[in-house]
Write a protein that holds these residues in place. Sequence first.
Motif, PDB file in Angstrom:
ATOM      1  N   GLY A  22     -30.474  45.050   4.074  1.00 24.81           N
ATOM      2  CA  GLY A  22     -30.590  44.374   2.788  1.00 24.81           C
ATOM      3  C   GLY A  22     -31.295  45.234   1.756  1.00 24.81           C
ATOM      4  O   GLY A  22     -30.929  45.254   0.570  1.00 24.81           O
ATOM      5  N   MET A  23     -32.302  45.971   2.220  1.00 26.15           N
ATOM      6  CA  MET A  23     -33.044  46.856   1.329  1.00 26.15           C
ATOM      7  C   MET A  23     -32.136  47.964   0.805  1.00 26.15           C
ATOM      8  O   MET A  23     -32.144  48.280  -0.392  1.00 26.15           O
ATOM      9  N   VAL A  24     -31.330  48.545   1.686  1.00 23.76           N
ATOM     10  CA  VAL A  24     -30.382  49.580   1.272  1.00 23.76           C
ATOM     11  C   VAL A  24     -29.374  49.002   0.285  1.00 23.76           C
ATOM     12  O   VAL A  24     -29.003  49.651  -0.702  1.00 23.76           O
ATOM     13  N   SER A  25     -28.945  47.763   0.520  1.00 23.01           N
ATOM     14  CA  SER A  25     -28.000  47.114  -0.378  1.00 23.01           C
ATOM     15  C   SER A  25     -28.591  46.941  -1.778  1.00 23.01           C
ATOM     16  O   SER A  25     -27.910  47.177  -2.785  1.00 23.01           O
ATOM     17  N   CYS A  26     -29.859  46.546  -1.845  1.00 21.74           N
ATOM     18  CA  CYS A  26     -30.526  46.388  -3.138  1.00 21.74           C
ATOM     19  C   CYS A  26     -30.628  47.720  -3.869  1.00 21.74           C
ATOM     20  O   CYS A  26     -30.393  47.807  -5.082  1.00 21.74           O
ATOM     21  N   ARG A  27     -30.985  48.746  -3.125  1.00 13.99           N
ATOM     22  CA  ARG A  27     -31.109  50.063  -3.742  1.00 13.99           C
ATOM     23  C   ARG A  27     -29.752  50.553  -4.254  1.00 13.99           C
ATOM     24  O   ARG A  27     -29.662  51.129  -5.336  1.00 13.99           O
ATOM     25  N   ASN A  28     -28.698  50.302  -3.495  1.00  9.46           N
ATOM     26  CA  ASN A  28     -27.364  50.702  -3.941  1.00  9.46           C
ATOM     27  C   ASN A  28     -26.957  49.938  -5.194  1.00  9.46           C
ATOM     28  O   ASN A  28     -26.294  50.483  -6.077  1.00  9.46           O
ATOM     29  N   ALA A  29     -27.371  48.675  -5.271  1.00  8.41           N
ATOM     30  CA  ALA A  29     -27.069  47.881  -6.465  1.00  8.41           C
ATOM     31  C   ALA A  29     -27.782  48.460  -7.690  1.00  8.41           C
ATOM     32  O   ALA A  29     -27.202  48.545  -8.784  1.00  8.41           O
ATOM     33  N   LEU A  30     -29.023  48.882  -7.524  1.00 11.87           N
ATOM     34  CA  LEU A  30     -29.758  49.508  -8.621  1.00 11.87           C
ATOM     35  C   LEU A  30     -29.091  50.814  -9.041  1.00 11.87           C
ATOM     36  O   LEU A  30     -28.986  51.124 -10.235  1.00 11.87           O
ATOM     37  N   ASN A  31     -28.641  51.563  -8.052  1.00 14.07           N
ATOM     38  CA  ASN A  31     -27.955  52.828  -8.345  1.00 14.07           C
ATOM     39  C   ASN A  31     -26.666  52.563  -9.120  1.00 14.07           C
ATOM     40  O   ASN A  31     -26.342  53.297 -10.068  1.00 14.07           O
ATOM     41  N   ASP A  32     -25.931  51.520  -8.720  1.00 12.58           N
ATOM     42  CA  ASP A  32     -24.689  51.173  -9.416  1.00 12.58           C
ATOM     43  C   ASP A  32     -24.979  50.770 -10.860  1.00 12.58           C
ATOM     44  O   ASP A  32     -24.232  51.150 -11.784  1.00 12.58           O
ATOM     45  N   LEU A  33     -26.040  50.000 -11.072  1.00 16.32           N
ATOM     46  CA  LEU A  33     -26.405  49.585 -12.424  1.00 16.32           C
ATOM     47  C   LEU A  33     -26.751  50.791 -13.292  1.00 16.32           C
ATOM     48  O   LEU A  33     -26.364  50.862 -14.466  1.00 16.32           O
ATOM     49  N   PHE A  34     -27.484  51.731 -12.709  1.00 19.10           N
ATOM     50  CA  PHE A  34     -27.846  52.936 -13.455  1.00 19.10           C
ATOM     51  C   PHE A  34     -26.592  53.732 -13.811  1.00 19.10           C
ATOM     52  O   PHE A  34     -26.462  54.249 -14.923  1.00 19.10           O
ATOM     53  N   HIS A  35     -25.663  53.812 -12.865  1.00 18.19           N
ATOM     54  CA  HIS A  35     -24.431  54.575 -13.107  1.00 18.19           C
ATOM     55  C   HIS A  35     -23.608  53.924 -14.208  1.00 18.19           C
ATOM     56  O   HIS A  35     -23.014  54.616 -15.056  1.00 18.19           O
ATOM     57  N   ILE A  36     -23.572  52.594 -14.238  1.00 20.04           N
ATOM     58  CA  ILE A  36     -22.830  51.890 -15.286  1.00 20.04           C
ATOM     59  C   ILE A  36     -23.460  52.148 -16.653  1.00 20.04           C
ATOM     60  O   ILE A  36     -22.761  52.355 -17.650  1.00 20.04           O
TER      61      ILE A  36
END
Length: 202
Positions: A22-36
Amino acid sequence: SSGINAEYGDRRNKTPHDRIKGMVSCRNALNDLFHIAHDAAAGADELLPMLIYTIICAAPPDLYATIQYIDRFLPSETLSRGEAAYHFTNLCCAQQFLESLSHDQLSLTEGEFTHFMEGHSSHLEEALTTRFASGLLDNITRVRECEERLRRVGAFQGKLADNVQQLGQEVREHRREVEAEVGEMMRLFSSLHTDMAEVLAS
């Protein structure tokens, strides 16, 4: 915020492996937001502040207990290498930063810091807006001071250019005067030489 609360706050049927995923999933979501937002991948310098801000906004319950739970019951090799280890280290850094946070680090008074830490966040926007406005006014004042200095420098340069031009004109006039005087002296000398030659010849 809801995502991080779901991953860190719900303790039902959550094994250490579930928590780390779940922690990795949250971090990936933050990374996706930054990329957008920036059309680029986020590095550690961007993701760690984003994670800290997300934790502050989400305020997940029992975050410290979750970190201890993962650290104690997840195999050490899982936390020593790979993506999960990297993200867990960042989470620990974020948690330690928030634990050691002080009013000096946020440029707040001790009273303001205590006020916000007690949950009186309704005044946070007003305080930040006031501080921003004050800082903006200071910057405007500095810009105007710089503009005034530039104006003075420009005026000085203009005056200096006028003085240089006037000095050049005076030098040229003086040179013409000297050349005229030298020419007159040469003419007189030539005339005197002629007179002396005539006297000697007679």
